[in-house]
Design a protein around this motif. Structure first.
Motif, PDB file in Angstrom:
ATOM      1  N   SER A 152       0.834  -1.206   0.000  1.00  0.00           N
ATOM      2  CA  SER A 152       0.000   0.000   0.000  1.00  0.00           C
ATOM      3  C   SER A 152       0.866   1.252   0.000  1.00  0.00           C
ATOM      4  N   PHE A 174       3.759   1.469  -1.503  1.00  0.00           N
ATOM      5  CA  PHE A 174       4.200   1.578  -2.890  1.00  0.00           C
ATOM      6  C   PHE A 174       3.100   2.201  -3.733  1.00  0.00           C
ATOM      7  N   LEU A 175       1.848   1.723  -3.533  1.00  0.00           N
ATOM      8  CA  LEU A 175       0.740   2.258  -4.320  1.00  0.00           C
ATOM      9  C   LEU A 175       0.536   3.740  -4.014  1.00  0.00           C
ATOM     10  N   ALA A 176       0.598   4.072  -2.735  1.00  0.00           N
ATOM     11  CA  ALA A 176       0.318   5.462  -2.357  1.00  0.00           C
ATOM     12  C   ALA A 176       1.402   6.404  -2.869  1.00  0.00           C
ATOM     13  N   LEU A 177       2.656   6.013  -2.694  1.00  0.00           N
ATOM     14  CA  LEU A 177       3.736   6.955  -3.006  1.00  0.00           C
ATOM     15  C   LEU A 177       4.126   6.905  -4.475  1.00  0.00           C
ATOM     16  N   GLN A 178       4.394   5.696  -4.972  1.00  0.00           N
ATOM     17  CA  GLN A 178       4.949   5.619  -6.316  1.00  0.00           C
ATOM     18  C   GLN A 178       3.867   5.665  -7.387  1.00  0.00           C
ATOM     19  N   VAL A 179       2.717   5.038  -7.114  1.00  0.00           N
ATOM     20  CA  VAL A 179       1.702   4.947  -8.162  1.00  0.00           C
ATOM     21  C   VAL A 179       0.781   6.160  -8.170  1.00  0.00           C
ATOM     22  N   SER A 180       0.280   6.573  -6.999  1.00  0.00           N
ATOM     23  CA  SER A 180      -0.642   7.709  -7.023  1.00  0.00           C
ATOM     24  C   SER A 180       0.087   9.019  -6.810  1.00  0.00           C
ATOM     25  N   GLY A 181       1.385   8.956  -6.547  1.00  0.00           N
ATOM     26  CA  GLY A 181       2.141  10.196  -6.411  1.00  0.00           C
ATOM     27  C   GLY A 181       1.668  11.029  -5.251  1.00  0.00           C
ATOM     28  N   LEU A 182       1.335  10.356  -4.144  1.00  0.00           N
ATOM     29  CA  LEU A 182       0.877  11.096  -2.972  1.00  0.00           C
ATOM     30  C   LEU A 182       1.999  11.978  -2.430  1.00  0.00           C
ATOM     31  N   GLU A 200       3.937  13.755  -4.052  1.00  0.00           N
ATOM     32  CA  GLU A 200       3.916  15.044  -4.720  1.00  0.00           C
ATOM     33  C   GLU A 200       2.788  15.911  -4.210  1.00  0.00           C
ATOM     34  N   ARG A 229      -3.811  19.867 -10.452  1.00  0.00           N
ATOM     35  CA  ARG A 229      -2.561  19.112 -10.296  1.00  0.00           C
ATOM     36  C   ARG A 229      -1.721  19.103 -11.567  1.00  0.00           C
ATOM     37  N   LEU A 240      -4.277  -5.458  -2.214  1.00  0.00           N
ATOM     38  CA  LEU A 240      -3.234  -4.431  -2.287  1.00  0.00           C
ATOM     39  C   LEU A 240      -1.941  -5.026  -2.831  1.00  0.00           C
ATOM     40  N   ALA A 281      -0.078  -3.964  -6.350  1.00  0.00           N
ATOM     41  CA  ALA A 281       1.301  -3.460  -6.332  1.00  0.00           C
ATOM     42  C   ALA A 281       2.193  -4.343  -7.195  1.00  0.00           C
ATOM     43  N   TRP A 285       6.303   6.508 -14.826  1.00  0.00           N
ATOM     44  CA  TRP A 285       5.849   6.810 -13.461  1.00  0.00           C
ATOM     45  C   TRP A 285       5.128   8.143 -13.380  1.00  0.00           C
ATOM     46  N   MET A 331       1.655   8.032 -14.662  1.00  0.00           N
ATOM     47  CA  MET A 331       0.844   7.266 -13.726  1.00  0.00           C
ATOM     48  C   MET A 331       0.459   8.118 -12.521  1.00  0.00           C
ATOM     49  N   GLN A 332       1.448   8.840 -12.003  1.00  0.00           N
ATOM     50  CA  GLN A 332       1.170   9.652 -10.815  1.00  0.00           C
ATOM     51  C   GLN A 332       0.204  10.781 -11.129  1.00  0.00           C
ATOM     52  N   GLN A 333       0.259  11.279 -12.369  1.00  0.00           N
ATOM     53  CA  GLN A 333      -0.701  12.317 -12.762  1.00  0.00           C
ATOM     54  C   GLN A 333      -2.121  11.759 -12.748  1.00  0.00           C
ATOM     55  N   VAL A 347      -3.423   8.710 -11.448  1.00  0.00           N
ATOM     56  CA  VAL A 347      -3.986   7.919 -10.359  1.00  0.00           C
ATOM     57  C   VAL A 347      -4.212   8.809  -9.146  1.00  0.00           C
ATOM     58  N   SER A 348      -5.416   8.716  -8.594  1.00  0.00           N
ATOM     59  CA  SER A 348      -5.668   9.517  -7.405  1.00  0.00           C
ATOM     60  C   SER A 348      -5.847   8.588  -6.208  1.00  0.00           C
ATOM     61  N   MET A 349      -5.343   9.043  -5.082  1.00  0.00           N
ATOM     62  CA  MET A 349      -5.386   8.226  -3.867  1.00  0.00           C
ATOM     63  C   MET A 349      -6.822   7.884  -3.498  1.00  0.00           C
ATOM     64  N   ILE A 390      -7.343   4.315  -5.475  1.00  0.00           N
ATOM     65  CA  ILE A 390      -6.822   3.343  -4.522  1.00  0.00           C
ATOM     66  C   ILE A 390      -7.840   3.043  -3.436  1.00  0.00           C
TER      67      ILE A 390
END
Lengths: 151, 258
Positions: free
Chosen positions: A21, A23-31, A33, A55, B159, B163, B185, B188-190, B192-194, B198
């Motif tokens: 989780s 990894f998902l939060a930081l790397q994937v959703s860019g939390l 940033e 954003r 989860l 991952a 990356w 993807m970060q742009q 995907v929203s938490m 998620i």
């Protein structure tokens, strides 16, 4: 002993899930940033923001200097009011800087490009960017092209 | 004619009876849930058998699902000159749909079937009745920890699945196809929203874990106490749980992303 082994494995399982989780939060959703980087807000109004989203990056000479914090409609002027958050370390951007909405690539996302002005005075929190250029709307462009062909 | 009608009516009544029974069982189990706090050891044991032992199948299938998504996404997206968006596609597909759903399906097959067979066999060998004789409530002692175990294990597994899947997509996109890792990356970060992606995926998997555990336990608990009855209950448990997951997924998607 058996009991202990079971608990250890459950611990391993939970740790793996936590790592996933994270990894998902930081790397994937860019939390990471999203975390409020210290910065200041400036406002720019546009006639049309096109597909600009919150954003979205703010770039100056191609370098990322901040991001779009909020987009809203100004109820009086019926223009789009875009709040930009500029990173703190870029504190010497001239006040007469121009803001324009560009598209990265043909189909890419839209971002705000800043072009530095000439004034000595630097932008500070709450300032308004005076000169702005709206997003290019493809339909309008085609319309103009067709009209000019007709003449 | 009346025979047909009677058969139909009998079917409907039996179906309704089963549904009502399972709902009542669920209510009793929920009321018994505090045992998870009083005796956490029971639940931890179930998290081990249901969750930790399912890790291998989840990791392996997650990796391959992610790799396939990456490859197929790449083939399709290059036609539009948008190969950099492959990371977005992999991440969103996994987080929103495939992560929770495939995890729940695998869980129903790997752990749900075991739950049904175990409880069904307890019923067939009259272990449940003998517990009652000893004034131990088998629903609280046997069923509740298993339901809680599934409820906790499935979101964690989902989860891990997502991952690992994203990592699989990364391996294909960067290692095999040779896309730029930075673009992969950052796009993807742009996108995907938490909260929207998620968190909604986690909510889905919580619901799925609960439903799969509930259906598996109900099928086992009400199994006909013969070897045939247990095998039939196991099959039905997996089938019904899978169908319930797929149907609920549609509902939840319509609610969340509509």
């Amino acid at each position: 002993m058996q009991e202990r082994l079971v608990e250890i494995w459950v611990g391993v399982f939970v740790v793996i899930a936590l790592l996933a989780s994270l990894f998902l939060a930081l790397q994937v959703s860019g939390l990471a940033e999203l975390r409020q980087t210290p910065g200041y807000q400036v406002v720019a109004t546009f006639d049309n923001v096109g597909g600009l989203r919150e954003r979205a990056p703010v770039r100056m000479a191609g370098v990322r200097v901040g991001r779009v914090e909020r987009i809203e409609l100004d109820p009086q002027s019926h223009q789009a009011r875009v709040v930009l958050r500029i990173d703190e370390r870029y504190d010497s951007i001239p006040v007469d800087t121009r803001a324009a909405i560009y598209t990265s690539g043909l189909l890419g996302e839209q971002y705000i490009g800043l072009e530095a002005g000439w004034e000595e005075e630097a932008l500070s929190a709450g300032d308004r960017l005076q000169e702005t250029q709206s997003a290019v709307v493809l339909e309008r462009l085609i319309g103009q092209f067709v009209r000019s062909m007709g003449e | 004619m009346t025979g047909l009608l009677q058969a139909l009516g009998g079917r409907v009544i039996a179906g309704l009876h089963g549904t009502g029974q399972s709902l009542l069982l669920l209510l009793r189990l929920l009321r018994g849930a505090p045992i998870g706090v009083r005796r956490p050891g029971l639940v931890i044991e179930q998290i081990y058998t249901l969750g930790a032992l399912s890790l291998v199948i989840i990791v392996v299938s997650g990796l391959f699902v992610g790799m396939v998504l990456g490859l197929q996404g790449y083939y399709t997206l290059t036609d539009f000159g948008a190969a950099e968006q492959v990371g977005v596609m992999v991440a969103l597909t996994l987080l929103r749909e495939l992560g929770p759903v495939v995890t729940a399906l695998l869980f129903a097959g790997r752990a749900g079937s075991a739950l049904t067979a175990e409880v069904g066999l307890m019923r067939a060998t009259e272990q449940l009745s003998s517990m009652e004789m000893m004034a131990i409530d088998p629903e609280r002692r046997i069923l509740v920890p298993r339901l809680l175990g599934a409820f906790i294990a499935v979101p964690l597994l989902a989860l891990v699945f997502s991952a690992v899947g994203v990592f699989g997509g990364y391996l294909v996109a960067i290692g095999m196809v040779g896309l730029d890792a930075g673009a992969f990356w950052s796009n993807m970060q742009q996108a995907v929203s938490m909260q929207d992606d998620i968190l909604n995926g986690v909510i889905k998997s919580v619901v799925f874990g609960f439903v799969v555990g509930w259906i598996a336990l109900h099928k086992g608990y009400t199994a006909v106490p013969t070897s045939q009855g247990v095998s039939r209950a196991t099959t039905l448990g997996v089938v019904h749980a899978s169908l319930a997951v797929l149907g609920l997924d549609f509902l939840l998607t319509a609610l969340m992303f509509g």
